[in-house]
Structures are given as C-alpha cells and as structure tokens.
Write a protein that holds these residues in place. Structure first.
Motif, PDB file in Angstrom:
ATOM      1  N   HIS A  17      17.446  30.398  34.056  1.00  0.00           N
ATOM      2  CA  HIS A  17      17.294  31.122  32.793  1.00  0.00           C
ATOM      3  C   HIS A  17      16.336  30.479  31.799  1.00  0.00           C
ATOM      4  O   HIS A  17      16.036  31.070  30.773  1.00  0.00           O
ATOM      5  CB  HIS A  17      18.659  31.287  32.123  1.00  0.00           C
ATOM      6  CG  HIS A  17      19.552  32.208  32.860  1.00  0.00           C
ATOM      7  ND1 HIS A  17      20.430  31.765  33.810  1.00  0.00           N
ATOM      8  CD2 HIS A  17      19.661  33.555  32.827  1.00  0.00           C
ATOM      9  CE1 HIS A  17      21.064  32.799  34.320  1.00  0.00           C
ATOM     10  NE2 HIS A  17      20.621  33.899  33.748  1.00  0.00           N
ATOM     11  N   HIS A  45      15.186  34.694  38.845  1.00  0.00           N
ATOM     12  CA  HIS A  45      16.306  35.383  38.209  1.00  0.00           C
ATOM     13  C   HIS A  45      16.483  36.721  38.925  1.00  0.00           C
ATOM     14  O   HIS A  45      15.495  37.358  39.288  1.00  0.00           O
ATOM     15  CB  HIS A  45      16.022  35.603  36.719  1.00  0.00           C
ATOM     16  CG  HIS A  45      17.207  36.089  35.964  1.00  0.00           C
ATOM     17  ND1 HIS A  45      17.489  37.421  35.835  1.00  0.00           N
ATOM     18  CD2 HIS A  45      18.206  35.418  35.349  1.00  0.00           C
ATOM     19  CE1 HIS A  45      18.615  37.543  35.132  1.00  0.00           C
ATOM     20  NE2 HIS A  45      19.073  36.345  34.827  1.00  0.00           N
ATOM     21  N   HIS A  51      22.017  42.969  35.803  1.00  0.00           N
ATOM     22  CA  HIS A  51      21.760  41.587  35.411  1.00  0.00           C
ATOM     23  C   HIS A  51      20.255  41.401  35.281  1.00  0.00           C
ATOM     24  O   HIS A  51      19.550  41.426  36.292  1.00  0.00           O
ATOM     25  CB  HIS A  51      22.344  40.668  36.506  1.00  0.00           C
ATOM     26  CG  HIS A  51      22.212  39.217  36.211  1.00  0.00           C
ATOM     27  ND1 HIS A  51      22.452  38.261  37.171  1.00  0.00           N
ATOM     28  CD2 HIS A  51      21.859  38.539  35.083  1.00  0.00           C
ATOM     29  CE1 HIS A  51      22.269  37.062  36.641  1.00  0.00           C
ATOM     30  NE2 HIS A  51      21.902  37.212  35.381  1.00  0.00           N
ATOM     31  N   CYS A 115      19.217  36.800  28.559  1.00  0.00           N
ATOM     32  CA  CYS A 115      19.775  37.419  29.757  1.00  0.00           C
ATOM     33  C   CYS A 115      21.005  38.212  29.320  1.00  0.00           C
ATOM     34  O   CYS A 115      21.817  37.711  28.541  1.00  0.00           O
ATOM     35  CB  CYS A 115      20.174  36.341  30.778  1.00  0.00           C
ATOM     36  SG  CYS A 115      21.190  36.999  32.126  1.00  0.00           S
ATOM     37  N   HIS A 118      23.960  36.039  30.744  1.00  0.00           N
ATOM     38  CA  HIS A 118      24.037  34.597  30.512  1.00  0.00           C
ATOM     39  C   HIS A 118      23.492  34.152  29.166  1.00  0.00           C
ATOM     40  O   HIS A 118      23.327  32.955  28.923  1.00  0.00           O
ATOM     41  CB  HIS A 118      23.348  33.860  31.656  1.00  0.00           C
ATOM     42  CG  HIS A 118      23.982  34.158  32.967  1.00  0.00           C
ATOM     43  ND1 HIS A 118      23.420  35.008  33.899  1.00  0.00           N
ATOM     44  CD2 HIS A 118      25.166  33.748  33.488  1.00  0.00           C
ATOM     45  CE1 HIS A 118      24.221  35.107  34.945  1.00  0.00           C
ATOM     46  NE2 HIS A 118      25.284  34.362  34.727  1.00  0.00           N
TER      47      HIS A 118
HETATM   48 FE   FE2 Z   1      21.172  35.827  34.092  1.00  0.00          FE
END
Ligand code: FE2
Length: 129
Positions: A17, A45, A51, A115, A118
């Motif tokens: 990330h 990623h 996601h 993200c 995340h």
């Molecule tokens: Fe992610």
C-alpha cells in the motif's frame, strides 16, 4: 484523534500500500522534475471491484515552510465493474501516476494514497537542489 495518526508508513518492499515516489532524470532548479508514484511497486495491489486504490495525492513542502503545496490529486475510477456486476468488465485502473513540477527550492515530496479496505498511506522523498 487527529488524521495524521491515521496515515500509515511502511517499507514498500514488504507492504503493497505504500505510495512509492520515483524521480526520472536529473533534478535542476526551475526545470520540470518528472515524478511517478506507484502503489504496489514491489508487491502488486489487487485493484478489484471490492478492493482498490481510490486515489493518490502529491504534495511539495519547501524547506523551512510549514504549508505543503498540493501538486496533484489523481483518482482511479475503473475497478472492474460494469452493468453486469462486480469484476465483469475486465477494465481496471492501475495505481500508478506520472506528473511533473518545477521549483527553485529544495524540500520534501509527500505522497498519500487511499485503499478502500486498508486506509490511508504515506511516504516522502527529499528533493535536493
Ligand atoms: Fe488494499
């Protein structure tokens, strides 16, 4: 709690990330500095409908200044969706951007990214002139 505490840092070689800042070519006063930022440089990623990286921002904090200048905000919109549903279009944004800027001052480039699962990430790179 303040927002600063929500931005995570890590080694990009082990964490997918981290927005990695790369400079192409020589850095000279007053001349365009080519910058590429990649989320997932070492470990890709996933970038799927569920996601994905939503955006990357880039700032420059000139030496001895307290306010960063925003150089750009880059949003990623294609995450595999279509009228048929999630992950059906086969069209996915890549979480990498290139831009350029110029300055007469040394300072710090700061990249941030988001993200959807995340959260917020950051990294920085010294610009020496
Ligand atoms: Fe992610």
């Amino acid at each position: 709690m303040d927002i600063e505490s929500l931005y995570k840092k890590a080694d990009f070689k082990t964490e997918k990330h981290v927005p990695v800042i790369d400079i192409k070519g020589e850095i000279k006063k007053g001349q365009d500095i080519a910058v590429t930022i990649t989320v997932g440089e070492e470990i890709p990623h996933p970038n799927t409908t569920a996601h994905y990286i939503g955006w990357i921002e880039l700032y420059f904090l000139a030496k001895d200044n307290s306010m960063p200048i925003q150089l750009g905000r880059f949003e990623f919109s294609a995450h595999g969706a279509s009228a048929l549903g999630a992950d059906t279009s086969s069209v996915y944004s890549s979480s990498t951007v290139s831009t350029s800027f110029k300055t007469d001052m040394p300072g710090l480039l700061i990249a941030t990214s988001y993200c959807n699962i995340h959260g917020l990430w950051q990294s920085s790179l010294e610009i020496n002139l």
